[in-house]
Write a protein that holds these residues in place. Structure first.
Motif, PDB file in Angstrom:
ATOM      1  N   GLY A 227     -28.317  55.606 -38.114  1.00 41.13           N
ATOM      2  CA  GLY A 227     -28.084  54.833 -36.899  1.00 41.13           C
ATOM      3  C   GLY A 227     -26.837  55.385 -35.935  1.00 41.13           C
ATOM      4  N   ALA A 228     -25.835  55.525 -36.969  1.00 44.77           N
ATOM      5  CA  ALA A 228     -24.605  55.919 -36.358  1.00 44.77           C
ATOM      6  C   ALA A 228     -24.781  57.368 -35.350  1.00 44.77           C
ATOM      7  N   MET A 229     -25.399  58.157 -36.097  1.00 40.69           N
ATOM      8  CA  MET A 229     -25.694  59.686 -35.370  1.00 40.69           C
ATOM      9  C   MET A 229     -26.470  59.318 -33.908  1.00 40.69           C
ATOM     10  N   VAL A 230     -27.379  58.331 -33.947  1.00 45.03           N
ATOM     11  CA  VAL A 230     -28.303  58.152 -32.779  1.00 45.03           C
ATOM     12  C   VAL A 230     -27.267  57.519 -31.786  1.00 45.03           C
ATOM     13  N   THR A 231     -26.479  56.549 -32.336  1.00 45.32           N
ATOM     14  CA  THR A 231     -25.419  56.230 -31.374  1.00 45.32           C
ATOM     15  C   THR A 231     -24.376  57.118 -30.695  1.00 45.32           C
ATOM     16  N   TYR A 232     -23.850  58.111 -31.541  1.00 50.82           N
ATOM     17  CA  TYR A 232     -23.187  59.059 -30.842  1.00 50.82           C
ATOM     18  C   TYR A 232     -23.929  59.881 -30.114  1.00 50.82           C
ATOM     19  N   LEU A 233     -25.087  60.431 -30.279  1.00 49.90           N
ATOM     20  CA  LEU A 233     -25.884  61.221 -29.530  1.00 49.90           C
ATOM     21  C   LEU A 233     -26.193  60.485 -28.061  1.00 49.90           C
ATOM     22  N   SER A 234     -26.190  59.216 -28.320  1.00 44.62           N
ATOM     23  CA  SER A 234     -26.399  58.460 -27.060  1.00 44.62           C
ATOM     24  C   SER A 234     -25.489  58.382 -25.858  1.00 44.62           C
ATOM     25  N   THR A 235     -24.290  58.826 -26.401  1.00 47.91           N
ATOM     26  CA  THR A 235     -23.096  58.835 -25.686  1.00 47.91           C
ATOM     27  C   THR A 235     -22.949  60.264 -24.791  1.00 47.91           C
ATOM     28  N   ASP A 236     -21.918  60.075 -23.792  1.00 50.86           N
ATOM     29  CA  ASP A 236     -21.647  61.112 -23.036  1.00 50.86           C
ATOM     30  C   ASP A 236     -21.006  62.355 -24.004  1.00 50.86           C
ATOM     31  N   TYR A 237     -20.380  61.874 -25.196  1.00 54.14           N
ATOM     32  CA  TYR A 237     -19.595  62.839 -25.972  1.00 54.14           C
ATOM     33  C   TYR A 237     -20.705  63.948 -26.280  1.00 54.14           C
ATOM     34  N   ALA A 238     -21.984  63.452 -26.558  1.00 55.29           N
ATOM     35  CA  ALA A 238     -23.256  64.534 -26.864  1.00 55.29           C
ATOM     36  C   ALA A 238     -23.813  64.917 -25.293  1.00 55.29           C
ATOM     37  N   LYS A 239     -23.393  64.986 -24.417  1.00 56.29           N
ATOM     38  CA  LYS A 239     -24.095  65.404 -23.115  1.00 56.29           C
ATOM     39  C   LYS A 239     -24.592  66.676 -22.926  1.00 56.29           C
ATOM     40  N   ASN A 240     -24.224  67.463 -23.959  1.00 55.15           N
ATOM     41  CA  ASN A 240     -24.659  68.867 -23.852  1.00 55.15           C
ATOM     42  C   ASN A 240     -25.825  69.153 -24.955  1.00 55.15           C
ATOM     43  N   ILE A 241     -26.017  68.240 -25.697  1.00 59.68           N
ATOM     44  CA  ILE A 241     -27.072  68.314 -26.730  1.00 59.68           C
ATOM     45  C   ILE A 241     -28.226  67.857 -26.407  1.00 59.68           C
ATOM     46  N   THR A 242     -29.409  68.916 -26.385  1.00 63.16           N
ATOM     47  CA  THR A 242     -31.005  68.333 -26.206  1.00 63.16           C
ATOM     48  C   THR A 242     -31.634  69.152 -26.681  1.00 63.16           C
ATOM     49  N   GLY A 243     -32.894  68.874 -27.041  1.00 60.87           N
ATOM     50  CA  GLY A 243     -33.859  69.805 -27.544  1.00 60.87           C
ATOM     51  C   GLY A 243     -33.968  70.128 -28.790  1.00 60.87           C
ATOM     52  N   ASP A 244     -32.765  69.806 -29.347  1.00 62.04           N
ATOM     53  CA  ASP A 244     -32.602  70.093 -30.926  1.00 62.04           C
ATOM     54  C   ASP A 244     -33.114  69.280 -32.124  1.00 62.04           C
ATOM     55  N   THR A 245     -33.189  69.703 -33.057  1.00 57.98           N
ATOM     56  CA  THR A 245     -33.587  68.778 -34.420  1.00 57.98           C
ATOM     57  C   THR A 245     -32.121  68.647 -34.996  1.00 57.98           C
ATOM     58  N   ILE A 246     -31.664  67.141 -35.273  1.00 59.96           N
ATOM     59  CA  ILE A 246     -30.490  67.361 -35.907  1.00 59.96           C
ATOM     60  C   ILE A 246     -30.846  66.722 -37.349  1.00 59.96           C
ATOM     61  N   TYR A 247     -30.222  67.121 -38.333  1.00 61.92           N
ATOM     62  CA  TYR A 247     -30.421  67.040 -39.707  1.00 61.92           C
ATOM     63  C   TYR A 247     -29.369  66.087 -40.055  1.00 61.92           C
ATOM     64  N   ILE A 248     -30.040  64.945 -40.750  1.00 59.18           N
ATOM     65  CA  ILE A 248     -28.914  64.032 -41.512  1.00 59.18           C
ATOM     66  C   ILE A 248     -29.291  63.723 -42.785  1.00 59.18           C
ATOM     67  N   ASP A 249     -28.988  64.783 -43.808  1.00 62.45           N
ATOM     68  CA  ASP A 249     -29.377  64.676 -45.046  1.00 62.45           C
ATOM     69  C   ASP A 249     -28.394  65.469 -45.862  1.00 62.45           C
ATOM     70  N   ALA A 250     -27.383  65.529 -45.550  1.00 67.44           N
ATOM     71  CA  ALA A 250     -26.290  66.013 -46.769  1.00 67.44           C
ATOM     72  C   ALA A 250     -26.641  67.299 -47.154  1.00 67.44           C
ATOM     73  N   GLY A 251     -27.153  67.955 -46.099  1.00 68.54           N
ATOM     74  CA  GLY A 251     -27.320  69.402 -46.345  1.00 68.54           C
ATOM     75  C   GLY A 251     -28.701  69.865 -46.995  1.00 68.54           C
ATOM     76  N   PHE A 252     -29.527  68.803 -47.427  1.00 65.10           N
ATOM     77  CA  PHE A 252     -30.623  69.101 -48.178  1.00 65.10           C
ATOM     78  C   PHE A 252     -31.576  70.279 -47.568  1.00 65.10           C
ATOM     79  N   HIS A 253     -31.894  69.996 -46.514  1.00 72.44           N
ATOM     80  CA  HIS A 253     -32.701  71.211 -45.745  1.00 72.44           C
ATOM     81  C   HIS A 253     -32.261  72.563 -45.875  1.00 72.44           C
ATOM     82  N   LEU A 254     -31.020  72.652 -46.288  1.00 69.90           N
ATOM     83  CA  LEU A 254     -30.568  74.140 -46.215  1.00 69.90           C
ATOM     84  C   LEU A 254     -30.853  74.796 -47.555  1.00 69.90           C
ATOM     85  N   LEU A 255     -31.493  74.126 -48.562  1.00 77.29           N
ATOM     86  CA  LEU A 255     -31.976  74.813 -49.640  1.00 77.29           C
ATOM     87  C   LEU A 255     -33.381  75.207 -49.536  1.00 77.29           C
ATOM     88  N   GLY A 256     -34.054  75.069 -48.370  1.00 75.78           N
ATOM     89  CA  GLY A 256     -35.493  75.924 -48.253  1.00 75.78           C
ATOM     90  C   GLY A 256     -36.482  74.936 -48.551  1.00 75.78           C
TER      91      GLY A 256
END
Ligand code: NAD
Length: 256
Positions: A227-256
């Motif tokens: 929820g905190a990440m969704v909140t941040y991404l909803s603000t103008d601080y994230a105004k140039n972020i779109t189309g991407d997949t943002i992982y919130i998983d403590a880096g787990f996906h990097l293991l493959g």
């Protein structure tokens, strides 16, 4: 959380089943940042559980929305137009697949089960984006929830792998199509979280344990981190972020 960060912003959150839902974590954090909420419940059976959350979060709009009912979906956006005249944020946090199709190998899933999973978990987001975007007159942000099993093989994710891959691709295309209206479209990809939907996956407890033990940060993200990440991404601080997949998983996906 700054309580005025999203002051005056209107947010629709779909997918709250109970206090464990990722959608609840998102709604709670958006509210903490000052957003005005619209939330929905699936049906009369689910309503008593969501009523408790509505009592806590005091949404301005609280309606039934089963996305397999066109009337339900249209009604939500009509109510938003009548009450708010516009909307700034949509969080789509719903998924469904029939258990017998989800728990078997992908190669044996039924056509009906596959289409139902695609309809509820992917097409409903595209449809909601189409209804929300005309109401986002000054721009806005649309979020969908995915999982890393869309990109890599995660045992037992089965049918939901291709469904989430389609969802992530839809996010990219819609980001392109809606970008000129200043509407950003973002996939959130949380690590495993114990929720009702997740309990339908076989050996989910083992996946949680693996994520906790082997992720770079040796931790699990919770619904309020999401929820905190969704909140941040909803603000103008994230105004140039779109189309991407943002992982919130403590880096787990990097293991493959
Ligand atoms: P959840 O069970 O709390 O939420 C799933 C929601 O989908 C429920 O509120 C349910 O009512 C809703 N839903 C199902 N069919 C629907 C329909 N026809 N119309 C409207 N709503 C419907 O579980 P969750 O884990 O919070 O799931 C939310 C999203 O997060 C899903 O897209 C899921 O795939 C995704 N996700 C979950 C995890 C996890 O580990 N829990 C990880 C990554 C992504």
């Amino acid at each position: 959380m700054d309580k005025d960060l999203l002051k005056g912003k209107k947010a629709l959150v779909v997918g709250i089943a109970n206090e464990h839902s990722i959608a609840y974590g998102c709604a709670k954090m958006l509210k903490k940042a000052g957003a005005d909420l619209a939330i929905t419940y699936l049906n009369d059976k689910a309503k008593p559980f969501v009523d408790k959350i509505a009592d806590e979060l005091e949404p301005s709009i609280y309606l039934k929305c089963d996305v397999t009912s066109e009337q339900n979906v249209v009604n939500v956006f009509k109510e938003i137009e009548n009450k708010w005249q516009g909307i700034d944020i949509l969080v789509h946090s719903i998924a469904f697949a029939p258990k017998k199709d989800l728990q078997g190998p992908l190669v044996r899933c039924s056509k009906e089960g596959f289409l139902m999973a695609m309809d509820i978990s992917c097409h409903s987001f595209i449809h909601m984006a189409n209804l929300a975007s005309p109401l986002m007159k000054k721009g806005g942000t649309l979020f969908a929830m995915s999982f890393h099993g869309s990109q890599k093989i995660v045992e037992h994710y089965n049918l939901m792998g291709p469904v989430k891959a389609a969802l992530e691709s839809a996010v990219r295309y819609m980001a392109f199509e809606l970008g000129s209206q200043n509407i950003r479209v973002i996939t959130i990809s949380p690590g495993p979280v114990k929720t009702r939907a997740a309990s339908g996956l076989e050996e989910f407890d083992k996946l949680i344990q693996r994520a906790q033990e082997s992720s770079p940060l040796k931790s699990l993200a919770d619904i309020f981190d999401i929820g905190a990440m969704v909140t941040y991404l909803s603000t103008d601080y994230a105004k140039n972020i779109t189309g991407d997949t943002i992982y919130i998983d403590a880096g787990f996906h990097l293991l493959g």
